[in-house]
Every structure is written in structure tokens, then in C-alpha cells.
Design a protein around this motif. Sequence first.
Motif, PDB file in Angstrom:
ATOM      1  N   GLY A 140       0.807  -1.220   0.000  1.00 40.29           N
ATOM      2  CA  GLY A 140       0.000   0.000   0.000  1.00 40.29           C
ATOM      3  C   GLY A 140       0.833   1.260   0.000  1.00 40.29           C
ATOM      4  N   GLY A 141       2.033   1.177   0.585  1.00 36.48           N
ATOM      5  CA  GLY A 141       2.911   2.345   0.651  1.00 36.48           C
ATOM      6  C   GLY A 141       3.434   2.805  -0.692  1.00 36.48           C
ATOM      7  N   VAL A 142       3.463   1.890  -1.660  1.00 37.29           N
ATOM      8  CA  VAL A 142       3.986   2.270  -2.983  1.00 37.29           C
ATOM      9  C   VAL A 142       2.919   2.233  -4.069  1.00 37.29           C
ATOM     10  CG1 VAL A 142       6.365   1.588  -2.509  1.00 37.29           C
ATOM     11  CG2 VAL A 142       4.769  -0.117  -3.376  1.00 37.29           C
ATOM     12  N   GLN A 143       1.672   1.897  -3.683  1.00 38.96           N
ATOM     13  CA  GLN A 143       0.571   1.889  -4.646  1.00 38.96           C
ATOM     14  C   GLN A 143      -0.026   3.280  -4.745  1.00 38.96           C
ATOM     15  OE1 GLN A 143      -2.062  -1.308  -3.378  1.00 38.96           O
ATOM     16  NE2 GLN A 143      -1.512  -2.501  -5.177  1.00 38.96           N
ATOM     17  N   SER A 144       0.697   4.167  -5.377  1.00 38.13           N
ATOM     18  CA  SER A 144       0.234   5.552  -5.474  1.00 38.13           C
ATOM     19  C   SER A 144       0.729   6.167  -6.771  1.00 38.13           C
ATOM     20  CB  SER A 144       0.754   6.351  -4.280  1.00 38.13           C
ATOM     21  OG  SER A 144       0.483   7.715  -4.438  1.00 38.13           O
ATOM     22  N   VAL A 145      -0.169   6.810  -7.464  1.00 40.76           N
ATOM     23  CA  VAL A 145       0.200   7.473  -8.725  1.00 40.76           C
ATOM     24  C   VAL A 145       1.249   8.568  -8.516  1.00 40.76           C
ATOM     25  CG1 VAL A 145      -0.665   8.901 -10.625  1.00 40.76           C
ATOM     26  CG2 VAL A 145      -1.968   6.902  -9.874  1.00 40.76           C
ATOM     27  N   PRO A 146       1.155   9.403  -7.453  1.00 43.74           N
ATOM     28  CA  PRO A 146       2.176  10.436  -7.268  1.00 43.74           C
ATOM     29  C   PRO A 146       3.597   9.891  -7.162  1.00 43.74           C
ATOM     30  CG  PRO A 146       0.281  10.922  -5.888  1.00 43.74           C
ATOM     31  CD  PRO A 146       0.039   9.572  -6.480  1.00 43.74           C
ATOM     32  N   LEU A 147       3.755   8.650  -6.681  1.00 46.11           N
ATOM     33  CA  LEU A 147       5.105   8.081  -6.572  1.00 46.11           C
ATOM     34  C   LEU A 147       5.722   7.798  -7.937  1.00 46.11           C
ATOM     35  CD1 LEU A 147       5.050   5.587  -3.553  1.00 46.11           C
ATOM     36  CD2 LEU A 147       6.119   7.828  -3.725  1.00 46.11           C
ATOM     37  N   LEU A 148       4.893   7.710  -8.970  1.00 47.93           N
ATOM     38  CA  LEU A 148       5.438   7.545 -10.320  1.00 47.93           C
ATOM     39  C   LEU A 148       6.317   8.732 -10.702  1.00 47.93           C
ATOM     40  CD1 LEU A 148       2.392   6.125 -12.323  1.00 47.93           C
ATOM     41  CD2 LEU A 148       4.547   4.958 -11.865  1.00 47.93           C
ATOM     42  N   ALA A 149       6.057   9.888 -10.074  1.00 46.76           N
ATOM     43  CA  ALA A 149       6.872  11.071 -10.357  1.00 46.76           C
ATOM     44  C   ALA A 149       8.334  10.803 -10.020  1.00 46.76           C
ATOM     45  CB  ALA A 149       6.358  12.269  -9.568  1.00 46.76           C
ATOM     46  N   ILE A 150       8.578  10.064  -8.917  1.00 44.78           N
ATOM     47  CA  ILE A 150       9.953   9.734  -8.552  1.00 44.78           C
ATOM     48  C   ILE A 150      10.598   8.896  -9.635  1.00 44.78           C
ATOM     49  CG2 ILE A 150      11.370   8.418  -6.912  1.00 44.78           C
ATOM     50  CD1 ILE A 150       9.468   9.258  -4.715  1.00 44.78           C
ATOM     51  N   LEU A 151       9.883   7.864 -10.095  1.00 45.25           N
ATOM     52  CA  LEU A 151      10.417   6.994 -11.143  1.00 45.25           C
ATOM     53  C   LEU A 151      10.727   7.791 -12.409  1.00 45.25           C
ATOM     54  CD1 LEU A 151      11.038   4.192 -12.319  1.00 45.25           C
ATOM     55  CD2 LEU A 151       8.605   3.957 -12.849  1.00 45.25           C
ATOM     56  N   PHE A 152       9.804   8.655 -12.806  1.00 47.56           N
ATOM     57  CA  PHE A 152       9.999   9.430 -14.030  1.00 47.56           C
ATOM     58  C   PHE A 152      11.164  10.413 -13.913  1.00 47.56           C
ATOM     59  CE2 PHE A 152       5.273   8.707 -14.997  1.00 47.56           C
ATOM     60  CZ  PHE A 152       5.560   7.698 -15.902  1.00 47.56           C
TER      61      PHE A 152
END
Length: 427
Positions: A49-61
Motif C-alpha cells: 500500500g505504501g507504494v501503490q500511489s500514482v504520485p510516486l510515479l513522479a519519482i520513477l519518471f
Amino acid sequence: MALTAVLIVLILLFILNVPIAFSLIISTSVYFFFTDSFSSTVLIQRMIGGVQSVPLLAILFFVTAGILMNYTGITTRMLRFAQILTNRLPGSLAQVNVVLSTLMGGLSGSNVADAAMQSKILVPQMEKKGYSKAFATALTASTSLITPIIPPGIALIMYGYIGNVSIGDLFLAGVLPGLVLCLSFMIYVHFYAKKHKIETENKEKVTKKYFFLTFKDAILALLLPVVIIGGIRFGVFSATEAGAIAVFYAFFLGLVVYREMKINQLFGALIETVHTAASILLIIAAGSAFAWVLTLEQVPQRMTGLMVNYISSEFIFFIVVLIFLLIVGMFIEGNVSIVILTPLFMPMIQQYQIDPVHFGIFFIVCISIGTLTPPLGTIMYTTCAITGTKVEEFIKSSAPFLLILIIAALLLAFVPSISLWLPSVLN
């Protein structure tokens, strides 16, 4: 009892030098041996649940975009532009070091990547100009700390996600503090070069033609932070979508405009991205589970009550937090500190009526300082390993820079407008 056991195991694992993410996972799992209220599967659920978030995709990008930028020829173009800007200043090559960190901070978002890159490129050149290896290494390490608060810093995204703070506002808030740090380092380098008579000779003035030629090469890269901040601020795209645009922009520059990126380099950059992003997301997943335990045990509420009972002034609060974060930064990596400590501090700053955007910039600067200090300073060890500088020599040379950073952190704490002026103007 359960929380005490968790903290003891965590400290022991830190002492044994177990990787941070696994230390958090193992210590959190201990909690379930002392309680019958939850199944151990909750640990997995909390991590996922801690990484199931669309905003965290910003880090990957943004991690992807920053790594791709190193393969596009942008670094050399930015280096030439920084040299033009500082050509006639005393200690011009050291000034280049400061300016390049500021410029590259708006592209890579990673202080470790910037410190490693500049250690390889600039430190050998600075030695030839007469700077000591220890000073050049300490300067490179210190200036890399500008990166986390210059948009699109990964630390800003993590703090915004965990603390439920506007990432767009944090991006805007980091601009002026980043420039303040840049100017502070440049002033110190000016007097250092004058005192030691390094690069103080008169130099030829750069022609307008050469200046604009160099600026033309760098302008496309310089536009990236402007596009990101402007797009988010005016609602054209979200922070996550801005990250995707940054990746596309890096591809465009590398493959179409500069044509310096090869296919084998592209695969190498993507593999490096996977390694970097995986380590960050694993820390976030483990930290989310650990933070859940802390919240369940009402640690944030207890700490808030303790602080409010004994500290009535927000100015004293900032000083206490600064000292605490400097100590924490000596032992815990910056991203981990953000994941663990942000949920603890959010209730406190609400009690003191401190703006979360203002506190976020101060918080990130403070924990970044710890990366320069023993025993576990990541930037210190990264730069020393690359340049071959002894740690004890680095510590001695880094003392003035640590003082500058601490003064800057206090300035950011006590003058909120440095962080909040730009978000207020553009809101």
C-alpha cells in the motif's frame, strides 16, 4: 513493550550495517510477535500500500529523466555555460562547481548523482589549478546539497507525498532557497580564492558571440525546470505527468537535438534507473510499514504533546528540530529520514501553526547536511571514494561548508518568506 523491541532491533541492525530497507522490514516484523491484534500479512499489505500511489510515479519518471540527461551531452554543455558565467570571478573553477550544481539540480533531482559526476569531472581540474584535493572534494559534496531543494528534487516529491503537501508548491518554494545556498557558497569561494591566491589573475572578457553560442547550447536544458514548474503551477499537468514529460524531453534532446545518446547507452541508462528507483521505492515501502507501527502506537501524538508542553516558541522548536536532524542525519540516510520522520513532524507543525511547505524546505536542508558527516554520510563517502580523499581530511575541509549550511538552515527557518514568497506570488 512491542515498540521498545522494534526500536532495539532497528538500532542493532543499523549497528550491524544491514541495508536500511531490510532493517526497517525486519524490525517492523518483530512488532507482530508481541501483538495478537494483527496478522503478519498486514506487514506485506502496508508495504504494498505504501507504494501503490500514482504520485510516486513522479519519482520513477524524474529519476529516469535525470539519468538520461547524463547521456545526452547536457552535462558538458552546462559545464561550458557555467564556466562562461564565472569566468572573471576569483576562484572561477570553484565557482563553476557551485553554479553547475545549481544548474544540474534542476535536471537530475539526485544529489548523489551530481556529487559523483562533479567529483569525476571537476575535482581533478581543480587540483591542477592549485586547490587541495580535500577542499575540492568538500566543495563538490557541499554544493550537491543544493540539488534536493531545486525542482524537481526527489526529496521534495517524497516529502510532499508522505506529508500530503502540494508538490507544485514545494517545487516553487525550493527555488529561492536553492539560489540562497548557491550565493552563499559563491561568496565563501570568492574570499577563499582571494586568501589563498588561487585563480585571481585577470582574464579576458568573454565575447558576446561566444556567450550566446554557449547559452544557445544550454538553453534547452535550462528550460526543463521552467516547463515543469510552469506546467504544474498553471494546471497543465500534474507532478507525475511532469515527470513523464521530463523523460520525453530527455529522449528528445539526446536522440533528436544533440544526437549524442547511443542505443547501448540508452539500455545502460534504463538499467541504472531500475536499480536507483527500486532502492528508493523499497525504502518507501519499508518506511510506510514502520510508520504505520509508530502511528498505531501513537508516537506522533505523544511526541507532539511532549514538544508542546516543554517548548512554547516556534523559534526554539526550529532550533531543537535542527539539532535533532543533524544528529539523525549522521546515522540515517536522507530518504529514510523523510519516510520515517515526516509523519512524526506533521502533527507538531500544525500545533505551532507552521506552514508545511516552509517546514519542508527547512527539513530537507537539515537532513541533507547529515550526508556530509560521519559515521554514515553518503555524500561524504561517495565523493571521497571517487577522488581518493581521506575521510579525516574531508571532515577538516568541510567544516566551513557545514557552518554555511547550518546558518542557511536557520535563515530558512526564521525568514519564511524565502520559501513562501514564490508560491504566494504564483498562486
